[in-house]
Design an enzyme around this catalytic site. Structure first.
Site, PDB file in Angstrom:
ATOM      1  N   ALA A  11      -3.805   3.119  -5.021  1.00  8.38           N
ATOM      2  CA  ALA A  11      -2.618   3.367  -4.471  1.00  8.38           C
ATOM      3  C   ALA A  11      -1.727   2.070  -3.976  1.00  8.38           C
ATOM      4  O   ALA A  11      -0.740   2.150  -3.405  1.00  8.38           O
ATOM      5  CB  ALA A  11      -2.713   4.382  -3.203  1.00  8.38           C
ATOM      6  N   CYS A  12      -2.571   0.900  -3.987  1.00  6.59           N
ATOM      7  CA  CYS A  12      -1.891  -0.420  -3.562  1.00  6.59           C
ATOM      8  C   CYS A  12      -1.691  -1.175  -4.785  1.00  6.59           C
ATOM      9  O   CYS A  12      -2.505  -1.410  -5.668  1.00  6.59           O
ATOM     10  CB  CYS A  12      -2.831  -1.315  -2.774  1.00  6.59           C
ATOM     11  SG  CYS A  12      -2.612  -2.741  -2.265  1.00  6.59           S
ATOM     12  N   GLY A  13      -0.448  -1.685  -4.756  1.00  7.34           N
ATOM     13  CA  GLY A  13       0.498  -2.233  -5.999  1.00  7.34           C
ATOM     14  C   GLY A  13      -0.314  -3.528  -5.997  1.00  7.34           C
ATOM     15  O   GLY A  13      -0.644  -4.221  -7.191  1.00  7.34           O
TER      16      GLY A  13
END
Length: 142
Positions: A11-13
């Site tokens: 979920a973390c770019g």
């Protein structure tokens, strides 16, 4: 082939960009989705030690219960911090990458390149369009 481990949050770019950069360098890493499979206390301490950093540097503040739990209190011990991470794995900052060249919290994402063999030719852009490697595979200065 270099053995690489990434403690990853899909979920973390930044984490996604690091994973893509590792793969761009021709390496398929061992991906540990740490929210599903959190590392144990000993592993977290080992990662911090191998980074040459205090445990606190592995804590994430943004979008976590860091402030609610008062984790900026300097009186808290490593055991207190490990208890908080065990209860809330989202507190572990990411992505942490482990290679034979070292261990690093890879923020910004292009710092992972310091831990990897030189990439081959081919440009690389982050999800936001920022160019990290030119067509020859050379790192673009920030």
């Amino acid at each position: 082939m270099m053995d690489v481990v990434i403690y990853h949050n899909p979920a973390c770019g930044t984490s996604r960009n690091v994973l893509a950069l590792i793969r761009h360098c021709g390496i398929e890493p061992h991906v540990i989705e740490y929210l599903k499979t959190p590392p144990g206390r000993a592993m977290i301490l080992s990662l911090a030690e191998r980074m040459g950093s205090p445990l606190r540097t592995l804590l994430r503040r943004k979008d976590t219960p860091f402030d609610t739990l008062g984790l900026d209190d300097p009186a808290l011990s490593d055991d207190d911090l490990l208890d908080a991470i065990a209860a809330h794995p989202i507190l572990l900052n990411r992505p942490v990458v482990v290679t034979p060249r070292g261990v690093r919290l890879c923020r910004p994402s292009e710092t992972v390149l310091d831990l990897l063999p030189p990439p081959g030719p081919g440009a690389f852009r982050k999800e936001d369009g920022e160019i990290v490697l030119d067509a020859a595979g050379n790192r673009i200065p920030a």
